[in-house]
Design an enzyme around this catalytic site. Structure first.
Site, short mmCIF file in Angstrom:
data_model
loop_
_atom_site.label_atom_id
_atom_site.label_comp_id
_atom_site.label_asym_id
_atom_site.label_seq_id
_atom_site.Cartn_x
_atom_site.Cartn_y
_atom_site.Cartn_z
N ASP A 90 0.87 -1.18 0.00
CA ASP A 90 0.00 0.00 0.00
C ASP A 90 0.90 1.23 0.00
O ASP A 90 2.12 1.11 0.10
CB ASP A 90 -0.97 -0.04 1.19
CG ASP A 90 -0.25 0.03 2.52
OD1 ASP A 90 0.99 0.20 2.53
OD2 ASP A 90 -0.92 -0.08 3.55
N ASP A 261 -7.87 -7.67 0.26
CA ASP A 261 -6.92 -7.86 1.38
C ASP A 261 -7.62 -7.46 2.66
O ASP A 261 -8.53 -6.63 2.64
CB ASP A 261 -5.69 -6.96 1.21
CG ASP A 261 -5.97 -5.54 1.68
OD1 ASP A 261 -6.60 -4.78 0.92
OD2 ASP A 261 -5.62 -5.20 2.82
N CYS A 299 -11.57 -29.76 6.07
CA CYS A 299 -10.47 -28.81 5.80
C CYS A 299 -9.18 -29.57 5.57
O CYS A 299 -8.85 -30.51 6.29
CB CYS A 299 -10.32 -27.83 6.96
SG CYS A 299 -9.00 -26.63 6.66
N CYS A 301 -6.13 -28.28 5.81
CA CYS A 301 -4.96 -27.56 6.33
C CYS A 301 -4.17 -28.43 7.32
O CYS A 301 -4.67 -29.41 7.86
CB CYS A 301 -5.37 -26.24 6.96
SG CYS A 301 -5.88 -26.34 8.69
N CYS A 304 -5.96 -28.79 10.76
CA CYS A 304 -7.09 -29.72 10.84
C CYS A 304 -6.67 -31.17 10.63
O CYS A 304 -7.30 -32.08 11.15
CB CYS A 304 -8.16 -29.33 9.82
SG CYS A 304 -9.00 -27.81 10.29
N HIS A 330 -5.12 -22.25 9.67
CA HIS A 330 -6.49 -22.68 9.35
C HIS A 330 -7.30 -21.56 8.70
O HIS A 330 -7.95 -21.76 7.66
CB HIS A 330 -7.23 -23.21 10.58
CG HIS A 330 -8.68 -23.44 10.28
ND1 HIS A 330 -9.12 -24.54 9.57
CD2 HIS A 330 -9.77 -22.67 10.51
CE1 HIS A 330 -10.43 -24.44 9.39
NE2 HIS A 330 -10.85 -23.32 9.94
ZN LIG Z 1 -8.19 -26.26 8.77
#
Ligand SMILES: [Zn+2]
Length: 378
Positions: A90, A261, A299, A301, A304, A330
């Site tokens: 920015d 963002d 999920c 990730c 998880c 996550h």
């Molecule tokens: Zn997750």
């Protein structure tokens, strides 16, 4: 540098690609925020594993600490922070104009440091020079961002100064990295129109809508976002600054926005709020003490796949640093998966249906899943 890959059916949503020196960004995309040249609590390698394409860094903070000259000597921001993908910076405007002590002159702005109160002065030319020293792939013009409750005259003034400064930014740019213009105009449609016409005339590489999600009410947000998004030239990238709430993203994609963002997914993670398909859950809750399921079974990730709600609840309450890392992974994976699903829906000509189901799902939040009332974050 900009290609429209696919236009949606019955919507302004589109899939595009933006080429930068550090890689191509497939949009619609959400950019995690790395204010101090780091996305808090996770490493660039973890970002890559999540699938993050581009991060945002804040010029205001990096100018003050460690200073753009240090970063230039380090070989630029990418080398300094160990992230080799695209970076958008920015201009510093949003932070500078949110400080009460900031004073605007025709030439630039006087502002204090948040670190030690020292006084600084920045011009549009300085902002571009600093972003060039950082080695940003996508630079933003120095704009004036009034609060969402700003009076008509105050906002009109900001629009005029923003236009003058945008021209100076464009003229002072020395490298061939991308530079985006910013549309201001608060909640006033005629000022949004005026700002869009003047900024688009300068012909930037992309156009951002600034001055939304800064205190205006939800109805005004949607009215102005939809109105302004439709005015933007279709052959350039569209970026909605500071917006990252999933329900706002889906609606803005529908109006043709490509980039987003926000600090919300990462900040909320650190504050104990975890995103799920059914809404946000608070990990602080005692009902998680003996819940040995992951945050979300579906999920993909690292958090998880390997850890339970019970463990996260324990880490949170014992202030363990690992909590921040896992929760951030996550929430960013949730954002990444949301944007991937959006892109897929546009490509398969079913974004309209995806959007309908998305809102139906969060309107009918199955609060019994965790036996909790979901927070009003979605
Ligand atoms: Zn997750």
């Amino acid at each position: 540098m900009f290609k429209i890959i696919k236009e949606g059916v019955g919507t302004l949503a589109r899939c595009t690609s933006i080429s930068t020196k550090h890689g191509i960004i497939d949009t619609p995309e959400f950019m995690p925020v790395g204010t101090q040249a780091t996305v808090k609590s996770i490493t660039p390698k973890m970002l890559k594993e999540i699938g993050t394409q581009i991060i945002l860094a804040n010029t205001y903070h990096l100018y003050l600490k460690p200073g753009s000259k240090v970063i230039r000597k380090a070989g630029g921001l990418h080398k300094f922070c160990g992230w080799d993908g695209p970076i958008l910076t920015d201009s510093g405007g949003f932070q500078i104009f949110s400080l009460k002590a900031t004073k605007i002159s025709e030439n630039g702005a006087y502002f204090p440091s948040i670190f030690n109160g020292s006084s600084h002065f920045i011009t549009p030319e300085d902002s571009i020079r600093i972003q060039e020293e950082l080695g940003s792939d996508i630079m933003m013009v120095l704009d004036i961002c009034p609060a969402g409750t700003g009076s008509y005259l105050h906002v009109a003034d900001a629009v005029d100064t923003t236009t003058k400064w945008a021209k100076r930014c464009k003229t002072s740019k020395k490298n061939d990295n991308l530079l985006f213009g910013i549309i201001q105009g608060g909640i006033y449609e005629d000022l949004r129109l005026r700002s869009t016409e003047m900024i688009c005339e300068i012909d930037f590489d992309g156009f951002a809508i600034g001055g939304l999600s800064v205190g205006e009410n939800k109805a005004d947000f949607h009215r102005i976002m939809s109105y302004t998004a439709q005015l933007l030239p279709r052959d350039k990238p569209h970026y909605l600054m500071g917006v990252g709430k999933p329900s706002d993203i889906v609606e803005s994609v529908n109006m043709g926005i490509d980039l987003f963002d926000c600090v919300m997914p990462t900040r909320n993670a650190r504050n104990g709020q975890l995103f799920t398909k059914h809404g946000t859950v608070s990990i602080k809750n005692s009902q998680f003490i003996e819940n040995f399921n992951p945050i979300e079974n579906s999920c993909n990730c690292y958090c998880c796949k390997n850890f339970t709600l019970s463990y996260l609840n324990h880490l949170y309450h014992t202030h363990e640093l690992l909590y921040y890392t896992l929760a951030t992974i996550h929430n960013l994976q949730y954002m990444h998966n949301l944007m991937m699903t959006i892109r897929k829906a546009i490509k398969n000509d079913n974004f309209y249906e995806f959007r309908r189901l998305f809102y139906r799902k969060i309107d009918q939040v199955p609060s019994e899943i965790y036996g909790l009332k979901y927070l009003d974050i979605q």
